[in-house]
Design an enzyme around this catalytic site. Sequence first.
Site, PDB file in Angstrom:
ATOM      1  N   ARG A  30       0.833  -1.197   0.000  1.00  0.00           N
ATOM      2  CA  ARG A  30       0.000   0.000   0.000  1.00  0.00           C
ATOM      3  C   ARG A  30       0.873   1.255   0.000  1.00  0.00           C
ATOM      4  NH1 ARG A  30      -5.151  -1.522   0.268  1.00  0.00           N
ATOM      5  NH2 ARG A  30      -5.583  -3.448   1.417  1.00  0.00           N
ATOM      6  N   ASP A  31       0.426   2.240  -0.784  1.00  0.00           N
ATOM      7  CA  ASP A  31       1.117   3.527  -0.833  1.00  0.00           C
ATOM      8  C   ASP A  31       1.007   4.197   0.536  1.00  0.00           C
ATOM      9  OD1 ASP A  31       1.925   5.592  -3.409  1.00  0.00           O
ATOM     10  OD2 ASP A  31       1.555   6.495  -1.435  1.00  0.00           O
ATOM     11  N   ILE A  32       2.100   4.813   0.965  1.00  0.00           N
ATOM     12  CA  ILE A  32       2.138   5.447   2.287  1.00  0.00           C
ATOM     13  C   ILE A  32       1.249   6.690   2.336  1.00  0.00           C
ATOM     14  CG2 ILE A  32       4.080   7.055   1.953  1.00  0.00           C
ATOM     15  CD1 ILE A  32       5.234   5.912   4.607  1.00  0.00           C
ATOM     16  N   ASN A  88       4.531   6.534 -13.724  1.00  0.00           N
ATOM     17  CA  ASN A  88       5.110   7.841 -14.020  1.00  0.00           C
ATOM     18  C   ASN A  88       6.566   7.674 -14.441  1.00  0.00           C
ATOM     19  OD1 ASN A  88       2.763   9.297 -13.272  1.00  0.00           O
ATOM     20  ND2 ASN A  88       3.292   9.077 -11.117  1.00  0.00           N
ATOM     21  N   GLU A  96       8.735  10.305  -8.572  1.00  0.00           N
ATOM     22  CA  GLU A  96       9.481  10.726  -7.374  1.00  0.00           C
ATOM     23  C   GLU A  96      10.450   9.658  -6.897  1.00  0.00           C
ATOM     24  OE1 GLU A  96       6.461  11.751  -4.557  1.00  0.00           O
ATOM     25  OE2 GLU A  96       5.980  13.636  -5.579  1.00  0.00           O
ATOM     26  N   VAL A  97      10.070   8.397  -7.082  1.00  0.00           N
ATOM     27  CA  VAL A  97      10.928   7.292  -6.621  1.00  0.00           C
ATOM     28  C   VAL A  97      11.449   6.567  -7.862  1.00  0.00           C
ATOM     29  CG1 VAL A  97      11.060   5.178  -5.275  1.00  0.00           C
ATOM     30  CG2 VAL A  97       9.603   7.059  -4.481  1.00  0.00           C
ATOM     31  N   HIS A 101       7.450   1.720 -10.619  1.00  0.00           N
ATOM     32  CA  HIS A 101       6.307   1.258  -9.836  1.00  0.00           C
ATOM     33  C   HIS A 101       5.032   1.565 -10.592  1.00  0.00           C
ATOM     34  CE1 HIS A 101       7.664   5.236  -8.568  1.00  0.00           C
ATOM     35  NE2 HIS A 101       6.386   5.549  -8.409  1.00  0.00           N
ATOM     36  N   MET A 102       4.097   0.632 -10.517  1.00  0.00           N
ATOM     37  CA  MET A 102       2.777   0.826 -11.092  1.00  0.00           C
ATOM     38  C   MET A 102       1.834   1.163  -9.945  1.00  0.00           C
ATOM     39  SD  MET A 102       0.524  -1.936 -13.151  1.00  0.00           S
ATOM     40  CE  MET A 102       1.450  -1.765 -14.653  1.00  0.00           C
ATOM     41  N   HIS A 103       1.169   2.311 -10.055  1.00  0.00           N
ATOM     42  CA  HIS A 103       0.145   2.665  -9.081  1.00  0.00           C
ATOM     43  C   HIS A 103      -1.145   1.963  -9.495  1.00  0.00           C
ATOM     44  CE1 HIS A 103       2.214   6.391  -7.434  1.00  0.00           C
ATOM     45  NE2 HIS A 103       2.837   6.283  -8.600  1.00  0.00           N
TER      46      HIS A 103
HETATM   47  P1  5GP Z   1       5.765   8.489  -8.057  1.00  0.00           P
HETATM   48  O1  5GP Z   1       5.433   9.942  -7.880  1.00  0.00           O
HETATM   49  O2  5GP Z   1       7.249   8.251  -8.059  1.00  0.00           O
HETATM   50  O3  5GP Z   1       5.070   7.857  -9.216  1.00  0.00           O
HETATM   51  O4  5GP Z   1       5.152   7.763  -6.781  1.00  0.00           O
HETATM   52  C1  5GP Z   1       5.887   7.437  -5.644  1.00  0.00           C
HETATM   53  C2  5GP Z   1       4.891   6.931  -4.630  1.00  0.00           C
HETATM   54  O5  5GP Z   1       5.596   6.256  -3.610  1.00  0.00           O
HETATM   55  C3  5GP Z   1       4.081   8.044  -3.960  1.00  0.00           C
HETATM   56  O6  5GP Z   1       2.690   7.810  -4.182  1.00  0.00           O
HETATM   57  C4  5GP Z   1       4.469   7.937  -2.492  1.00  0.00           C
HETATM   58  O7  5GP Z   1       3.396   8.196  -1.618  1.00  0.00           O
HETATM   59  C5  5GP Z   1       4.972   6.509  -2.378  1.00  0.00           C
HETATM   60  N1  5GP Z   1       5.991   6.301  -1.363  1.00  0.00           N
HETATM   61  C6  5GP Z   1       7.131   7.024  -1.213  1.00  0.00           C
HETATM   62  N2  5GP Z   1       7.862   6.549  -0.182  1.00  0.00           N
HETATM   63  C7  5GP Z   1       7.160   5.481   0.301  1.00  0.00           C
HETATM   64  C8  5GP Z   1       7.409   4.582   1.375  1.00  0.00           C
HETATM   65  O8  5GP Z   1       8.422   4.635   2.079  1.00  0.00           O
HETATM   66  N3  5GP Z   1       6.483   3.613   1.592  1.00  0.00           N
HETATM   67  C9  5GP Z   1       5.359   3.498   0.821  1.00  0.00           C
HETATM   68  N4  5GP Z   1       4.508   2.517   1.127  1.00  0.00           N
HETATM   69  N5  5GP Z   1       5.083   4.343  -0.181  1.00  0.00           N
HETATM   70  C10 5GP Z   1       5.975   5.328  -0.446  1.00  0.00           C
END
Ligand code: 5GP
Length: 116
Positions: A30-32, A88, A96-97, A101-103
């Site tokens: 799950r997303d944080i 993304n 951001e990461v 990753h697929m949301h």
């Molecule tokens: P991006 O913007 O890179 O597509 O999405 C990165 C996602 O990773 C964001 O929705 C953010 O909330 C999630 N995220 C970042 N750090 C962590 C973490 O330490 N744990 C979890 N579960 N989600 C994270």
Amino acid sequence: MAEETIFSKIIRREIPADILYQDDLVTAFRDISPQAPSHILIIPNVLIPTVNDTDTAHEAALGRMVTVAAKLAKQEGIDEDGYRLIINCNRHGGQEVYHIHMHLVGGRPLGPMLSR
Ligand code: 5GP
């Protein structure tokens, strides 16, 4: 060699996360900071920073990400109403990461795909 992110630590269970699924190829948790009632991230276990870094050797993991998304959508009870899968890439994509990753987001009407 790409630099590891926090997601590698989640895969190895070195830091806490609500892991819903893990196999030899992918991990889902799950997303944080959920943007919808269901917001799950599905990632390959190998570090691939962005979609730009994919190649044919990654196809098994990338394909598994989609089939696991479908399985989790059903488990979450959002498969019939529908949901959105998002990957993304880089700055304009809002990444951001830097570990692909697929949301999987759903559980409410998500509105138009893009906002201005
Ligand atoms: P991006 O913007 O890179 O597509 O999405 C990165 C996602 O990773 C964001 O929705 C953010 O909330 C999630 N995220 C970042 N750090 C962590 C973490 O330490 N744990 C979890 N579960 N989600 C994270």
